[in-house]
Design a protein around this motif. Sequence first.
Motif, PDB file in Angstrom:
ATOM      1  N   TRP A   1      -8.612   5.899  -4.130  1.00 28.82           N
ATOM      2  CA  TRP A   1      -9.081   5.014  -3.077  1.00 28.82           C
ATOM      3  C   TRP A   1      -9.531   3.663  -3.629  1.00 28.82           C
TER       4      TRP A   1
ATOM      5  N   LEU B   1      -3.830   5.408   7.982  1.00 30.70           N
ATOM      6  CA  LEU B   1      -4.985   4.606   7.586  1.00 30.70           C
ATOM      7  C   LEU B   1      -4.971   3.221   8.205  1.00 30.70           C
ATOM      8  N   ASP B   2      -3.902   2.916   8.937  1.00 33.33           N
ATOM      9  CA  ASP B   2      -3.696   1.560   9.453  1.00 33.33           C
ATOM     10  C   ASP B   2      -4.501   1.339  10.733  1.00 33.33           C
TER      11      ASP B   2
ATOM     12  N   TYR C   1      -7.744   0.115  -2.309  1.00 35.58           N
ATOM     13  CA  TYR C   1      -8.488  -0.984  -1.684  1.00 35.58           C
ATOM     14  C   TYR C   1      -8.839  -2.091  -2.678  1.00 35.58           C
TER      15      TYR C   1
ATOM     16  N   ALA D   1      -5.733  12.511  -2.491  1.00 32.46           N
ATOM     17  CA  ALA D   1      -6.586  11.777  -1.554  1.00 32.46           C
ATOM     18  C   ALA D   1      -8.051  12.171  -1.645  1.00 32.46           C
TER      19      ALA D   1
ATOM     20  N   LEU E   1     -12.173   7.071   6.010  1.00 33.41           N
ATOM     21  CA  LEU E   1     -10.797   7.430   5.660  1.00 33.41           C
ATOM     22  C   LEU E   1     -10.767   8.329   4.435  1.00 33.41           C
ATOM     23  N   ARG E   2     -11.685   8.087   3.518  1.00 33.67           N
ATOM     24  CA  ARG E   2     -11.780   8.917   2.310  1.00 33.67           C
ATOM     25  C   ARG E   2     -12.062  10.373   2.700  1.00 33.67           C
TER      26      ARG E   2
ATOM     27  N   PRO F   1     -13.363   2.437   4.983  1.00 30.91           N
ATOM     28  CA  PRO F   1     -12.757   3.212   3.888  1.00 30.91           C
ATOM     29  C   PRO F   1     -13.442   4.549   3.635  1.00 30.91           C
TER      30      PRO F   1
ATOM     31  N   GLY G   1      -8.710  11.552   5.153  1.00 28.21           N
ATOM     32  CA  GLY G   1      -7.367  11.486   4.591  1.00 28.21           C
ATOM     33  C   GLY G   1      -6.783  12.834   4.198  1.00 28.21           C
TER      34      GLY G   1
ATOM     35  N   ARG H   1       0.834  -1.214   0.000  1.00 26.58           N
ATOM     36  CA  ARG H   1       0.000   0.000   0.000  1.00 26.58           C
ATOM     37  C   ARG H   1       0.865   1.260   0.000  1.00 26.58           C
TER      38      ARG H   1
ATOM     39  N   GLU I   1      -0.006   6.009   4.809  1.00 23.41           N
ATOM     40  CA  GLU I   1      -0.547   4.663   4.996  1.00 23.41           C
ATOM     41  C   GLU I   1      -0.713   4.337   6.473  1.00 23.41           C
TER      42      GLU I   1
END
Length: 448
Positions: free
Chosen positions: A238, A195-196, A242, A232, A204-205, A201, A208, A57, A192
């Motif tokens: 995205w 986002l971990d 993913y 982002a 996060l979108r 998602p 981010g 990623r 990354e």
Amino acid sequence: MASKAQIQTVKADFLDPSLYEDTGLSGVPRLSRGTILGALSRAFDLAEGRKPGHAQRVAYIGVYLASDLGLEPPRIEEVYFGCLLHDVGMSVLDPVGVQAAPPAALWSRIGRPGAEALVRPSAGVWSDVIETIARHCEAGAGVARRMGFSEAVAAAVLGHHDCWDGSGRPGAVPGNEAPLVSRIVALADRFETLLDGDAPPLALRRSGPVLVRDMAGRELDPELAHHMAQVAARDDFWLGLYDNDLGAGLMALNYGGVLGRDELFEFLGVLSDVVDVRNGREEGSGRRIADMARRVALHCDMTERRADLVKVATLLHDIGTLGVPARYLRKPDILSIDEMSAVQMHPIYARDILGEIRGLGAAAWWVGCHHERVDGKGYPGMLEGSEVPVEAQIIGMCETFDALTNDRPYRRALPRSEAFEIMRGLAGNRFDSYLLARFESVAGPFDA
């Protein structure tokens, strides 16, 4: 209190070997550096305790950003390899000297409106983190150089924890003094890591772009951070991040050029050395085992191409141990049930990682079976008799003999003659008797 853990074994159909293509004439496929590391980076994730696919990623983010910036193809390749290798240093650190958890695990997350904040640990723990950061950056840069990568890639690995304001590891290169490739790799890793978590998602979108802008001018290059925030905000970014086929897509780029036969052996040899160092073995033992396995394969009437594939598999047969706590592998005493259960996962890790590389399906199957026994008492699949591949037995024989004749944490090296008396006692239970005789004819003579 008795352990509730159980040794993980399943019957012979634990994985359909037909999934691992093998015509019986398989040789080493033409492989690029990018394809190999695209898959093997998952072992680096295991060593650091990251979620599977972390390095992939990071590479996706870095390559996407570098491409969007219009960098030339050679620079994009440097970003790709810097991202895949950025944490390889965690695979070679002396685990006895690293008492703290990996840096990513030492940050605790607290909620805030629309985003997450990272909270620094206590001063004493933070000191350990800084030391670990510095050591793994330096070790990782050394591995990159030994693998033949450019100084730009090594510098990116060395500086991936450097911050724009000059903080980070001791000796951090601040601001524009750091090469652009290094700054992109640092940004991709931090993005990354943000986002971990367990956030969905879609959340996060939304968060981010905000998170990456918050780091501009402090941790990250301001211009790169603002450009990444724009990236982002795109749906296609995205969707790619993913995508279930993200790893295969990265490997298909074939970055780094196709390796020749000897180049491939040396490239994989460096990775074998990494495993040796991490597991407390003499550096080069993996190469030694692989050379012997190739000779035994030839003595079993395999073709040169087939024997080369056996050597490739043997160089990587213990790559899965990067997912096992090194203290278990270095322990001088008998392992507990919990520890043994963890150790017995390593052939599965290795099999699954190698199985991602097109053309190495047969090698992945052999590696996954190299601790099986012909009497059905091995692991992880409890295969028996002819179910245990010849190539897997060859790998197991060579590994066993090398372990007996060289120092290990739990035992001093044995004389060759004594070691082979032990090997002969394994005929018909651990190994096929005929194959063991073939091995002896290659590995001997055994002086008293």
